[in-house]
Enzyme design. Structure first.
Site, PDB file in Angstrom:
ATOM      1  N   ARG A   1       0.833  -1.077   0.027  1.00 28.41           N
ATOM      2  CA  ARG A   1       0.099  -0.347  -0.144  1.00 28.41           C
ATOM      3  C   ARG A   1       0.912   1.044   0.087  1.00 28.41           C
ATOM      4  O   ARG A   1       1.929   1.584   0.651  1.00 28.41           O
ATOM      5  CB  ARG A   1      -0.794  -0.031   1.492  1.00 28.41           C
ATOM      6  CG  ARG A   1      -1.821  -0.777   1.693  1.00 28.41           C
ATOM      7  CD  ARG A   1      -2.981  -0.612   2.109  1.00 28.41           C
ATOM      8  NE  ARG A   1      -3.788   0.639   0.808  1.00 28.41           N
ATOM      9  CZ  ARG A   1      -4.514   1.546   1.402  1.00 28.41           C
ATOM     10  NH1 ARG A   1      -4.206   2.151   2.381  1.00 28.41           N
ATOM     11  NH2 ARG A   1      -4.627   2.043   0.862  1.00 28.41           N
TER      12      ARG A   1
ATOM     13  N   HIS B   1      -4.778   8.205   6.987  1.00 32.92           N
ATOM     14  CA  HIS B   1      -5.671   8.442   7.107  1.00 32.92           C
ATOM     15  C   HIS B   1      -6.797   9.443   8.050  1.00 32.92           C
ATOM     16  O   HIS B   1      -6.462   9.723   9.494  1.00 32.92           O
ATOM     17  CB  HIS B   1      -6.599   7.111   7.996  1.00 32.92           C
ATOM     18  CG  HIS B   1      -5.944   5.538   7.557  1.00 32.92           C
ATOM     19  ND1 HIS B   1      -7.252   4.886   6.735  1.00 32.92           N
ATOM     20  CD2 HIS B   1      -5.257   4.805   7.711  1.00 32.92           C
ATOM     21  CE1 HIS B   1      -6.463   3.757   6.169  1.00 32.92           C
ATOM     22  NE2 HIS B   1      -5.394   4.078   6.573  1.00 32.92           N
TER      23      HIS B   1
HETATM   24  C1  BEZ Z   1      -5.194   0.658   5.802  1.00 33.61           C
HETATM   25  O1  BEZ Z   1      -4.794   0.754   6.807  1.00 33.61           O
HETATM   26  O2  BEZ Z   1      -5.532   1.156   5.209  1.00 33.61           O
HETATM   27  C2  BEZ Z   1      -5.086  -1.105   5.171  1.00 33.61           C
HETATM   28  C3  BEZ Z   1      -4.477  -2.366   5.263  1.00 33.61           C
HETATM   29  C4  BEZ Z   1      -4.744  -3.235   5.400  1.00 33.61           C
HETATM   30  C5  BEZ Z   1      -6.427  -3.636   4.226  1.00 33.61           C
HETATM   31  C6  BEZ Z   1      -6.938  -2.172   3.537  1.00 33.61           C
HETATM   32  C7  BEZ Z   1      -6.711  -1.204   3.955  1.00 33.61           C
HETATM   33 FE    FE Z   2      -4.105   1.845   5.903  1.00 37.64          FE
END
Ligand code: BEZ
Ligand code: FE
Length: 265
Positions: free
Chosen positions: A191, A196
């Site tokens: 990612r 967030h």
């Molecule tokens: C997140 O924290 O952004 C996340 C982590 C695992 C799967 C989806 C989102």
């Molecule tokens: Fe995250």
């Protein structure tokens, strides 16, 4: 009868039938698929499967399409790592509760407005993020409780600023069946680095979203497909001596601006 469930189930089986026809799926392949789904269930990875199939982000898109009028900040998935009741932080807001020396310092600031341009004082900003290594506090025993999580209010002009560290990219859980699937189809689990947010103000629709660090190596291939153009955070490097003295920092740091826009409830 549940009409909606009936219609969805019928459509889903039609789509599955067409995939079976297209790929001439065999009984042995079906057996493997069913074993896989059983393992996903046993290991509690259905939310992760939904993420990597980009189902979660598609549902986010349709859920919020009506309220996204092109002006308000786009939403994004909450993800599994949100924690309620993060500490209320006072100004100046420091999100990082530990020595920041291993990471790069980042100031994020901006304003919260209504869609008609009114600054929204006392908006609640709830933030959570990983550290520079890409680790969230609740999955990393070396970080204190609620590190890099916090809630605070905008000032009388809707402004906010917090000091944090530049988050790192991270891999989503790949030790279970979903990880095996990604490996088998040659997809990575990364990612891109992000922060967030939940932004809420009485009388306005709350927004759950995340801001992505522009230039991150994984920004064009997020394993959960959640990157949106409007949610990119541009980091500016600052090495100005006066600024460093003013902020009490002895090394270069980064700043970034992002305004949030909320629409009326
Ligand atoms: C997140 O924290 O952004 C996340 C982590 C695992 C799967 C989806 C989102
Ligand atoms: Fe995250």
């Amino acid at each position: 009868m549940n009409e909606r469930l009936h219609a969805i189930t019928t459509k889903l089986s039609e789509h599955l039938h067409s995939v079976i026809e297209e790929f001439q799926i065999t009984e042995d392949e079906l057996k493997v698929a069913l074993q896989f789904l059983t393992k996903v269930g046993k290991s509690g990875e259905y939310p992760l499967l939904s993420d990597v199939l980009h189902v979660s982000i598609a549902v986010d898109r349709v859920t919020h399409a009506a309220e996204h009028d092109g002006k308000s900040t786009e939403s994004n998935v909450e993800g599994p790592l949100y924690r309620e009741e993060a500490p209320i932080l006072s100004h100046p807001v420091h999100l990082c509760a530990v020595d920041e020396t291993e990471d790069e310092i980042l100031y994020v600031s901006g304003q919260v407005f209504s869609t008609d341009g009114e600054p929204l004082a006392n908006t609640m900003i709830d933030v959570w993020q990983a550290n520079g290594k890409g680790d969230y506090e609740n999955e990393d025993p070396t970080q204190p409780e609620f590190n890099l999580r916090g809630r605070f209010l905008t000032d009388e002009k809707g402004r906010y600023e917090f000091r944090t560290v530049v988050p790192g990219p991270y891999e989503i859980g790949k030790g279970g069946p979903v990880g095996e699937l990604l490996k088998a189809i040659d997809r990575h689990a990364w990612r891109p680095a992000h922060i967030h947010f939940k932004i809420s103000h009485p009388g306005f629709k709350p927004v759950t979203t995340m801001l992505f660090i522009e230039g991150d190596p994984w920004v064009n291939s997020d394993s959960i497909g959640a990157v949106k153009e409007s949610l990119l955070l541009k980091l500016e490097e600052c090495n100005d001596l006066g600024e460093k003295i003013r902020r009490g920092i002895d090394r270069k740091f980064y700043t970034s601006k992002f305004d949030f826009i909320l629409s009326r409830a």
